[in-house]
Design an enzyme around this catalytic site. Structure first.
Site, short mmCIF file in Angstrom:
data_model
loop_
_atom_site.label_atom_id
_atom_site.label_comp_id
_atom_site.label_asym_id
_atom_site.label_seq_id
_atom_site.Cartn_x
_atom_site.Cartn_y
_atom_site.Cartn_z
N ARG A 16 0.86 -1.20 0.00
CA ARG A 16 0.00 0.00 0.00
C ARG A 16 0.89 1.24 0.00
O ARG A 16 0.90 2.01 0.95
CB ARG A 16 -0.89 0.00 1.23
CG ARG A 16 -2.03 -1.02 1.36
CD ARG A 16 -2.83 -1.62 0.68
NE ARG A 16 -4.19 -1.36 0.36
CZ ARG A 16 -5.25 -1.49 1.12
NH1 ARG A 16 -5.15 -1.78 2.38
NH2 ARG A 16 -6.45 -1.32 0.65
N GLN B 144 -0.69 2.65 -5.93
CA GLN B 144 -2.13 2.88 -5.76
C GLN B 144 -2.94 2.39 -6.97
O GLN B 144 -4.03 1.86 -6.80
CB GLN B 144 -2.40 4.36 -5.51
CG GLN B 144 -2.24 4.70 -4.03
CD GLN B 144 -2.53 6.14 -3.72
OE1 GLN B 144 -2.87 6.92 -4.60
NE2 GLN B 144 -2.39 6.50 -2.46
N ASP C 122 -3.68 -1.34 -6.75
CA ASP C 122 -4.20 -1.81 -5.46
C ASP C 122 -5.62 -2.38 -5.60
O ASP C 122 -6.62 -1.65 -5.52
CB ASP C 122 -4.17 -0.61 -4.49
CG ASP C 122 -4.56 -1.00 -3.08
OD1 ASP C 122 -5.05 -2.12 -2.88
OD2 ASP C 122 -4.37 -0.17 -2.18
N SER D 63 -8.09 -2.04 -2.65
CA SER D 63 -8.79 -0.76 -2.58
C SER D 63 -9.89 -0.67 -3.63
O SER D 63 -11.00 -0.23 -3.34
CB SER D 63 -7.82 0.41 -2.79
OG SER D 63 -7.01 0.55 -1.65
N TYR E 114 -2.67 0.66 9.34
CA TYR E 114 -3.75 -0.26 9.69
C TYR E 114 -4.04 -0.15 11.19
O TYR E 114 -3.28 0.45 11.95
CB TYR E 114 -3.35 -1.70 9.38
CG TYR E 114 -3.34 -2.01 7.90
CD1 TYR E 114 -4.53 -2.24 7.22
CD2 TYR E 114 -2.16 -2.08 7.19
CE1 TYR E 114 -4.53 -2.53 5.87
CE2 TYR E 114 -2.14 -2.36 5.84
CZ TYR E 114 -3.34 -2.58 5.18
OH TYR E 114 -3.34 -2.87 3.85
P1 NAD Z 1 -9.12 -2.65 6.39
O1 NAD Z 1 -10.06 -3.25 5.39
O2 NAD Z 1 -7.96 -3.46 6.87
O3 NAD Z 1 -9.97 -2.20 7.69
C1 NAD Z 1 -11.09 -1.35 7.57
C2 NAD Z 1 -11.08 -0.35 8.71
O4 NAD Z 1 -11.44 -1.00 9.94
C3 NAD Z 1 -9.74 0.32 8.96
O5 NAD Z 1 -9.88 1.70 8.77
C4 NAD Z 1 -9.41 -0.04 10.41
O6 NAD Z 1 -8.77 1.02 11.09
C5 NAD Z 1 -10.80 -0.30 10.97
N1 NAD Z 1 -10.85 -1.07 12.22
C6 NAD Z 1 -10.11 -2.14 12.60
N2 NAD Z 1 -10.46 -2.56 13.84
C7 NAD Z 1 -11.46 -1.74 14.26
C8 NAD Z 1 -12.26 -1.66 15.43
N3 NAD Z 1 -12.10 -2.53 16.44
N4 NAD Z 1 -13.18 -0.69 15.51
C9 NAD Z 1 -13.36 0.19 14.48
N5 NAD Z 1 -12.66 0.18 13.35
C10 NAD Z 1 -11.72 -0.79 13.24
O7 NAD Z 1 -8.61 -1.24 5.90
P2 NAD Z 1 -8.31 -0.71 4.43
O8 NAD Z 1 -9.55 -0.18 3.84
O9 NAD Z 1 -7.59 -1.76 3.71
O10 NAD Z 1 -7.36 0.53 4.74
C11 NAD Z 1 -6.40 0.46 5.77
C12 NAD Z 1 -5.42 1.59 5.71
O11 NAD Z 1 -4.63 1.52 4.53
C13 NAD Z 1 -6.03 2.95 5.71
O12 NAD Z 1 -5.20 3.77 6.49
C14 NAD Z 1 -5.97 3.38 4.28
O13 NAD Z 1 -5.96 4.78 4.14
C15 NAD Z 1 -4.63 2.79 3.91
N6 NAD Z 1 -4.50 2.63 2.48
C16 NAD Z 1 -3.38 3.15 1.87
C17 NAD Z 1 -3.23 3.02 0.50
C18 NAD Z 1 -2.02 3.56 -0.19
O14 NAD Z 1 -1.34 4.40 0.32
N7 NAD Z 1 -1.73 3.07 -1.38
C19 NAD Z 1 -4.19 2.35 -0.24
C20 NAD Z 1 -5.31 1.84 0.41
C21 NAD Z 1 -5.44 1.97 1.78
#
Ligand code: NAD
Length: 380
Positions: free
Chosen positions: A122, A127, A130, A133, A226
């Protein structure tokens, strides 16, 4: 020599996505790759064979796989599919390695080079590759539509001759990619949106989309942006604050996940007992067991004839045209920098993105996270 890319039909039950769309096929053709697709493979995504120009169609999978240098898939390759592939080919797909030990063993035996789409790092540069995403944003959008369909109330405020209808209250739990898209979609439908995540960085994101952030006082930022798993005390604190908001919601969309772990249980049975009659939970975390203690992954049921609990699986597959287009673009962006002038694929294993998602190479599991996976194919 040009690489021969093959796209088979997806055989997993209910999988409607396909790993190629006509736009990406055209770009790959222009870069010199030769493409063959299983006859009718894209029909489940509403693409016909004739929509793909310069793509050979092959009915028999044995013939299809025989000369394949590179295979694009959505779902992990099955044992049967791998057995038909030639030794030393390259497969790019979602892999779910922890669930597919036999697949991992066979990929090693056949010296398959495998790239796992869920392991693409990530990082900013990746991006456009990904797939987690791209597919999660579809899930967030679809989750809200599912919630709206199951709800017993309108989402928007309406002023009608029969009186004023107040807007629905939608609560989004987990504000990653899916959660953010869910907030945006629920707002567009006119609902009042509250959202919660353990990562405090999400407050600003929620507010920028017009949602209200619920502050439970628990902050659990983990590695790489995460969330980490909560302690028992933190879980209690979270539940105490969330309970009130859960009891007032008309629709809850839950998306909370921790990489490599089962979905955290956030909505307890007692909380569901306190929910409004007619309320709905759409548990988008069902693949990992669900965020609600009552969720039955893959099922929809009414709890005590009061609250509908929906545990959809493979939600991105419910929007097959755009899901396939986005996924195919992710695949193209991942491999196209490594296609030579004469259409050959020469992966650079030193490249950060390729090495980050490289699962098996030259007969061995090379990804750090899975190196110790039991290679016998049996349960660990
Ligand atoms: P994910 O599917 O792993 O999780 C979904 C959400 O659930 C996350 O925001 C996490 O903080 C939340 N979560 C976990 N436990 C929880 C709890 N007990 N209560 C409430 N919420 C809880 O997440 P994702 O959609 O894959 O994204 C994770 C991170 O990766 C984010 O910070 C996102 O911005 C980042 N990201 C970065 C890139 C990049 O830079 N290329 C791309 C995609 C995502």
């Amino acid at each position: 020599m040009p690489t021969r890319l093959v796209i088979p039909n997806e055989t997993a039950p209910g999988e409607r996505r396909i790993a190629l769309d006509p736009g990406v096929a055209k770009k790959l053709n222009e870069s010199g790759v030769s493409i063959a697709m299983q006859e009718g493979a894209a029909l489940s995504s509403y693409f016909k064979d004739e929509d793909f120009s310069d793509v050979e169609t092959v009915a028999d999978t044995t013939v299809l796989y025989k000369d394949a240098d590179l295979i694009f898939k959505v779902q992990p390759p099955t044992v049967d599919e791998l057995n038909q592939m030639k030794d030393g080919c390259t497969v790019v797909s979602f892999m779910a390695p922890h669930k597919n030990k036999e697949m991992m063993k066979l990929m090693c035996d056949k010296k398959v080079t495998s790239l796992a789409m869920e392991l693409v790092p990530r990082i900013t540069r990746a991006q456009s590759m990904d797939a987690l995403s791209s597919q999660a944003s579809i899930a967030g959008y679809m989750g809200v539509l599912m919630g709206a369909q199951l709800a017993s109330v309108f989402f928007p405020m309406l002023t009608t001759a029969a009186g004023t209808i107040r807007p629905a209250k939608v609560l989004i739990i987990g504000v990653g990619v899916a959660g953010l898209q869910a907030i945006a979609t629920a707002k567009r439908l006119g609902a009042i949106v509250e959202a919660y995540d353990v990562r405090s960085a999400t407050r600003e994101q929620v507010e920028s989309l017009g949602g209200k952030f619920i502050d439970t006082g628990v902050s659990a930022e983990g590695e790489g942006g995460y969330a980490r798993e909560l302690t028992d005390e933190e879980k209690q604190q979270q539940q105490d604050v969330l309970a009130k908001h859960i009891s007032m919601a008309d629709v809850i969309i839950s998306t909370a996940a921790i990489p490599g772990r089962p979905s955290p249980k956030i909505i307890s049975v007692a909380m569901v007992d306190d929910m409004k009659t007619g309320a709905v939970i759409v548990d988008l975390a069902s693949e990992g067991g669900g965020n609600c203690e009552l969720t039955k992954p893959g099922e929809t049921f009414e709890y005590k004839e009061r609250v509908t609990i929906h545990g959809p699986l493979n939600v991105a597959g419910e929007l097959p045209i755009h899901a396939s287009e986005m996924y195919a673009k992710n695949l193209f962006n991942l491999v196209s920098p490594f296609i030579t002038e004469d259409g050959d694929l020469k992966l650079d294993f030193e490249d950060d993105v390729i090495s980050g998602c490289l699962l098996t190479l030259d007969g061995a599991i090379v990804h750090d996270q899975y190196k110790n996976l039991n290679k016998s194919g049996g349960a660990e």
